[in-house]
Design an enzyme around this catalytic site. Sequence first.
Site, PDB file in Angstrom:
ATOM      1  N   CYS D  16     -11.908  13.676  44.835  1.00 17.24           N
ATOM      2  CA  CYS D  16     -13.188  14.684  43.889  1.00 17.24           C
ATOM      3  C   CYS D  16     -12.353  16.139  43.707  1.00 17.24           C
ATOM      4  CB  CYS D  16     -13.346  14.823  45.566  1.00 17.24           C
ATOM      5  SG  CYS D  16     -14.242  14.650  46.360  1.00 17.24           S
ATOM      6  N   GLY D  42     -14.042  13.264  39.447  1.00 18.68           N
ATOM      7  CA  GLY D  42     -15.958  13.270  39.858  1.00 18.68           C
ATOM      8  C   GLY D  42     -16.857  13.151  38.824  1.00 18.68           C
ATOM      9  N   ASN D 117     -11.875  17.521  49.589  1.00 22.79           N
ATOM     10  CA  ASN D 117     -11.280  16.177  48.543  1.00 22.79           C
ATOM     11  C   ASN D 117     -10.184  15.592  49.397  1.00 22.79           C
ATOM     12  OD1 ASN D 117     -10.273  14.365  46.392  1.00 22.79           O
ATOM     13  ND2 ASN D 117      -8.629  16.772  45.779  1.00 22.79           N
ATOM     14  N   GLY D 118     -10.498  14.563  49.494  1.00 19.14           N
ATOM     15  CA  GLY D 118      -9.152  12.984  50.597  1.00 19.14           C
ATOM     16  C   GLY D 118     -10.135  12.390  50.640  1.00 19.14           C
ATOM     17  N   TYR D 258      -1.360   9.458  36.611  1.00 15.71           N
ATOM     18  CA  TYR D 258      -2.846   8.544  36.207  1.00 15.71           C
ATOM     19  C   TYR D 258      -3.969  10.127  36.434  1.00 15.71           C
ATOM     20  CZ  TYR D 258      -6.182   5.437  36.082  1.00 15.71           C
ATOM     21  OH  TYR D 258      -7.569   4.740  35.534  1.00 15.71           O
TER      22      TYR D 258
END
Lengths: 494, 494, 494, 494
Positions: D16, D42, D117-118, D258
Amino acid sequence: MAIEPLTSDRSLNEECGIFGVWNVENAAQLTFYGLHALQHRGQEGAGIVSNDHGHLWQERGLGLLSTVFADPEKLQRLHGTAALGHVRYATAGASGVENIQPLMVNFSDMQLALAHNGNLTNAKTLRKQLEAEGAIFQSSSDTEILLHLIRRSPKPTFVEQLKDALNQVRGGFAFLLMTPDAIYAALDPHGYRPFVIGQLPNGSYVATSETAALNAVSAKFIRDVQPGELITLNDEGLKIDHYTNDTTLNIDAMEYVYFARPDSDIYGVNVHEARQRMGERLAQEAPAEADIVIAVPNSSLSAAMGYAKASGLPYEMGLVKNQYIARTFIEPTQSRRERAVRMKLSPIRAVLQGKRVVLVDDSIVRGTTSKYIIQILREAGAKEVHVRIGSPAFKYPTFYGIDMQTSRELLAANRSLAEMRELIGADSLAFLSVDGLKQAINVPNTGKGSGLTAAYFDGHYPSPIYDYEPELADQIAAGTVTFDPEVKPAKGEQ
Amino acid sequence: MAIEPLTSDRSLNEECGIFGVWNVENAAQLTFYGLHALQHRGQEGAGIVSNDHGHLWQERGLGLLSTVFADPEKLQRLHGTAALGHVRYATAGASGVENIQPLMVNFSDMQLALAHNGNLTNAKTLRKQLEAEGAIFQSSSDTEILLHLIRRSPKPTFVEQLKDALNQVRGGFAFLLMTPDAIYAALDPHGYRPFVIGQLPNGSYVATSETAALNAVSAKFIRDVQPGELITLNDEGLKIDHYTNDTTLNIDAMEYVYFARPDSDIYGVNVHEARQRMGERLAQEAPAEADIVIAVPNSSLSAAMGYAKASGLPYEMGLVKNQYIARTFIEPTQSRRERAVRMKLSPIRAVLQGKRVVLVDDSIVRGTTSKYIIQILREAGAKEVHVRIGSPAFKYPTFYGIDMQTSRELLAANRSLAEMRELIGADSLAFLSVDGLKQAINVPNTGKGSGLTAAYFDGHYPSPIYDYEPELADQIAAGTVTFDPEVKPAKGEQ
Amino acid sequence: MAIEPLTSDRSLNEECGIFGVWNVENAAQLTFYGLHALQHRGQEGAGIVSNDHGHLWQERGLGLLSTVFADPEKLQRLHGTAALGHVRYATAGASGVENIQPLMVNFSDMQLALAHNGNLTNAKTLRKQLEAEGAIFQSSSDTEILLHLIRRSPKPTFVEQLKDALNQVRGGFAFLLMTPDAIYAALDPHGYRPFVIGQLPNGSYVATSETAALNAVSAKFIRDVQPGELITLNDEGLKIDHYTNDTTLNIDAMEYVYFARPDSDIYGVNVHEARQRMGERLAQEAPAEADIVIAVPNSSLSAAMGYAKASGLPYEMGLVKNQYIARTFIEPTQSRRERAVRMKLSPIRAVLQGKRVVLVDDSIVRGTTSKYIIQILREAGAKEVHVRIGSPAFKYPTFYGIDMQTSRELLAANRSLAEMRELIGADSLAFLSVDGLKQAINVPNTGKGSGLTAAYFDGHYPSPIYDYEPELADQIAAGTVTFDPEVKPAKGEQ
Amino acid sequence: MAIEPLTSDRSLNEECGIFGVWNVENAAQLTFYGLHALQHRGQEGAGIVSNDHGHLWQERGLGLLSTVFADPEKLQRLHGTAALGHVRYATAGASGVENIQPLMVNFSDMQLALAHNGNLTNAKTLRKQLEAEGAIFQSSSDTEILLHLIRRSPKPTFVEQLKDALNQVRGGFAFLLMTPDAIYAALDPHGYRPFVIGQLPNGSYVATSETAALNAVSAKFIRDVQPGELITLNDEGLKIDHYTNDTTLNIDAMEYVYFARPDSDIYGVNVHEARQRMGERLAQEAPAEADIVIAVPNSSLSAAMGYAKASGLPYEMGLVKNQYIARTFIEPTQSRRERAVRMKLSPIRAVLQGKRVVLVDDSIVRGTTSKYIIQILREAGAKEVHVRIGSPAFKYPTFYGIDMQTSRELLAANRSLAEMRELIGADSLAFLSVDGLKQAINVPNTGKGSGLTAAYFDGHYPSPIYDYEPELADQIAAGTVTFDPEVKPAKGEQ
């Protein structure tokens, strides 16, 4: 310029239709056919949950059944031999997809689906209590309350938890729940909403809102669900139980007057025939010097046929209903409602020209629709228009599952008969009496309750109205609104 | 498992409805309302072209009017004070959007829009001739032929070119054309299709397929377009001219029987009343020993009311039509048609139980629908079912704008009355006689032509059938199919 | 507030990419892959026509390939072993689906599909002539003209009719036609547009706009189509013929500068390497005192790499391109173009901070994009921004298939170099020279024509511009615009 | 034949991106721009909740931001001066719209929105506990757990309840919450996820996942959120607080390798420059005898530039990335992945022909993509292909918010280097060392924690993995997987 849906211009709105079936091939497909026959009970959302060897699958969406299931893969994804379905009328501000039923919940230990037709009168109070205890509500619908009550019940089995929960909610409800192992059907203690059991040719059972949905799936009628009952449909067939014995029978009169399909029977009374008898009584109570009787198609056809028969006047086709009602722009120079009426109904001049017309309608809510219909008839040559309404005048809201306007919007709540006649522009106007209505419907007496809820007309509610009391505070104070005590107070209510 | 549209299960299909208006604010909006009243004439495509100070704008698409104009901006883009609209039934293989009308062409020197209701019987021949001369056809519809004939005419003015073109086409046609300066309305020399002129409250003129569309826009009826006429609507008002004087009047009988709305009048005859008289004649010609008369809603309500009145039997509501017909999967274990019928029509058991029923329908095409309806009635308790059809038996196809099945599919073309009764499972079966039909409709005699086209029933065509002759070669040889000579041969036909 | 597509903010627009293949399984699928590699040549429409044993099937629509073929059934419906495809840039006012190619026509005697990359300079004249002879045009695209010319040709065979038609049209064109029996590929006499032939592993042939599309379908490059050629792909393989011998080679320089993919080769010259050489020459012609060289991703990466290499300055990543460009509202307080640039390109502050930057771009059209990029670089800490453009300044429109703005909108047409630098806010600005461009591209000399069309920069057109002459009347009078005579005048032009 | 999305063929998936802003005009619009810059984090769902004078409005849907907000009215409905947004990667089986964030809950006493996010490593345990206490979960996402913990906290104020809840969850999380009065930003105690604060030109504050989103809204970077912090954005500005002091800094290394955009900075380290240094170190650790260095666009451009610079080999453009990746059918004769690679990447033969190529990529997950790229390069003429990976070999999954394949799917978890080289078909293969990675990134040492989470490569986790321990039971037993003890055990964990 605004776009307005002309399809759902009814002023009263049913809050749902439900359908459940246990043990049949392609249960979701069958449920689709059942819901299709219940589409009149809710056009703003639809959903089906199927049960495939204990795993529940869900599809739901906004709009008509045909919109929600437009993609054929949606029905195909609903594998399994049991299913629960729901069509929904969405009240303003609650139109999100999260409110579309059946609700489905995935617990770590089980899945549960729930469909509800009705309205809980103590929802606000219960919700506050539950939130205070840490509950989180996803939807704004009151249906979710039952889930929380079930999960918080200290009882050891699911059925006992469910009974516990059912004894805490108030108002009108026909609930269908599905677990991996069974479907449960429960009706409120006053029988406000219609709810029937049928049997398929293969011997399996169906529970649904109206007998019309039984016909749609070739199921034969078995029995009406009775107030306070909790019925289980599972691999062993049908098991009839109850969660309370403190019940009355007070089916909502508006189901006969307006909502249910003419081909449905409720507590053994066919709706078309009840309406026809309303028309007959109306002709006796309020005859008219006229040449022909016409209906507002399609909802008042039965009543008009009854009026014509009893009055001896010829039954004629004065208005034609357009079968393709489109959403459209409404130009700013004309009212939306007038355009809606004109796109829906067309007069047959050849029939009306020079005639004194009895116009039979099933009800008047705000009166504007009636006004435009009368205009249309006069433009087409009608010499006189005598309006006859197949039900008494609406004066009070109810809270058991029909989205009745508040009394501020009800024409009859605020005007005399003469004022109403003037406002709609009729040559004469008459309503059916409350007694006439009751006798025309004539629900079999079960000993408890009057059989009908006629609070719309006389202000007498068969049970307390809980969270809604403040809305009617003035009328309660004035004594025009009254209600029976609860048959069995909930914990903490005594 | 296939998805099938259950909405358009009619076996006969009208090939269009048209509407044009010159000189009114928001002409496209008004045209939308007009087309809305004509939606029954074509549900598979719709389009409107507007005229904004000489510039034409077009919007069209597949599906119902409400689908095509679902995006409100589409109507808003159609600026201007004149407009042409079309609703369309798409024949198989011609369902591309390029066939949706009005067709619009942008020439270097002018824009032109064209809408057509009807079918040209010499289209194939003309198209071959035109292609041999280098013409390129974009659509597969025969409507485009008129455009090529106009553009290739050596005549000096547009009106003369148009008359030249109209004199070359054969068959049934009601054409509406719009140039930057005017709308032109032209009817075929036999008056096969209905076509009327109305006047708006602001004095402007409207041309459209049915008077029901006039009512929808509050226009008053002025006159029927007569065979061979070419009428101009422009800033100077209405100008009535003709492109030929060699005409007859042979309006398609199926408009009265089946297609037109009951609230429309054609050549002064109200459709509902004509159907009612068909029912009355039918009662005289084919009485039945029965308890009640019921209709197949909604198309045969008028005829059933007539039958009931003339027979003295009570008119009852035995079948209810679902107002929400959804597309759906049909499970492979049941026929699509049976499911379609069962989703559309529901019986009222309380009415039917133990009764001898007269079932009035307007027509029988393949007979399967009748078969399923009779099954439904018997399942609901009907003791006997006597089928009475408000029109004669269909035995022959026609070619003037109604997509009639070929005679191979027509039940009556291939079976005796007894076989048909057996096949549909009725206790008795009767059709209206051809004479009965003619007398019930009773189109005013204008001196030329019989007034009606009844070729469906008696095989006699009011004009040659040109490109379709090979289809009926056997019957022509056998003398069962005959036709009148053309009123005026085209160039090169003599 | 308006919604604006941020995806197609290029100021120059290629007018199409085409792809055809004869004799391979799933030809439409292969064509889809080929078109996918050509999507940069047109994003506003796409279509494929397949050939299934002589029957042609068509699918087309507005938008990207992935939008048009979002429904997987569309590709599956395109049965057959040959196919023609097209991606399209739609010019304003011509955005209807009827203009999406391949065009397909159903004659009584044959089917024909046609795809076109290019622009005809005598289209208006030909259209007027054809209309005067009765031709009706459905689309507003000039492609349709070829169809009319073919059908009106008096020649006896299709190939001769086609040659006849090809000799009447002027301008830039790469045409692909498909009949039931063959695909035909034809290039204009000046070779304005790229067009190549490849061979699939199974030995069958492919014709398409760029070699990148050959790679996408694993076809090996065979040869460039030469000006004036007419090549047939059919069951017998490849047949090379010509419709005229009066030809030159003047490939459009903008294909190398801007349009073609870096992995394509045109007349043996790789586009990436040509751009790299442009950058190298630019570094020699216009060196800069700076710390780093950065590109505007992705179109000027090659030129920037060349500039860095030749200048000895480090090549750096100063700007990142967002891979997800969304349509969006643009708030009224900021220009649409500025928001578009800011959503597309982000600076890397760590790279730019305190640096003197050479910003290499491939071209400047209106200059506004450059202005916003320079602002972004300065905000991210760039100390100086030296703009170097890998092509000469645009001063003139062309008419061979690239939708160049009129000279009124071209920054360089109306301003001095100093004014341009000032307007975009650069510290210095330089363009590649016309000679530098020609030497960097270095199209192999075939003896006729200069190899390139560089009219954008020097106003010299390799052929007359016919219908467009009035647009450049002033410059022609002033002698700043000149053109070579036609290699072979058409009938009636002498 | 199956349709497969070729757009999201990444093997690792970020879970996310989040964005929140307090006190700015058109806050939802600004949030849209911020999320647009985070779309790479996302692509399968997006949502925004706005705050209009204390009333929260929500819009969310499946797909890219541009899909979810395709209807411009959606953004316009999000009135207010504060907003929270979320873009989401949906894990399999959790793709329903009810899982799309921000979650929004309407309590009787307040509204609350939450974006996460996580990934919580003790979610399963907490959920079971909560359900046992009667909690009902609507979504299957672990985000909802925080809501229940907050609502069940006995603490008196919202902030204290929130801190209480934050101290009970484990794993990686950057949370944004919005109440009518404030936005709250909280980071996990190990700083696994990036999270930054910026300031708008009007002085208001923004909290978001990456600095690239700050640039997108013209906000200047203020500070990284630190592990254990709870930051409030409200009308009084920014208030920095913490819910725990027991913290370490272990930012997820994959953000640098990345996921994060090259133009983002994390803890002061620019991502592009970190990648460039990875490439430089890689050149030192694993030089190659070769002619050119090329990247796999776009993700490994930075590393390839670094490798080229450090090795002295020319940096070249050997592969071109298609900007229009379409969903498509994949014919059954070719693997989906191969087709995906071929539609995305095209070789430049002119660059590769006869060359010994160093191919720099950022990572290898399953190895199949590498295999197809190498095939493409060889087909285009590359003589040798030396693969150099800018990160160490992936051997272990992580659980802090990146959807890493289980170790069964990780090529490096199961093969030797030689086997991997063989399998992908490279002439040589080398990975960056773990030390090399750490030094190239070089997160500033804050005294606690190693700065990075490199468990992917070395199996050492900075905290216990709770509910995931059973998945790695074998490796834990074998001692190849180890983890640090928790900095501060939760209630009941001691």
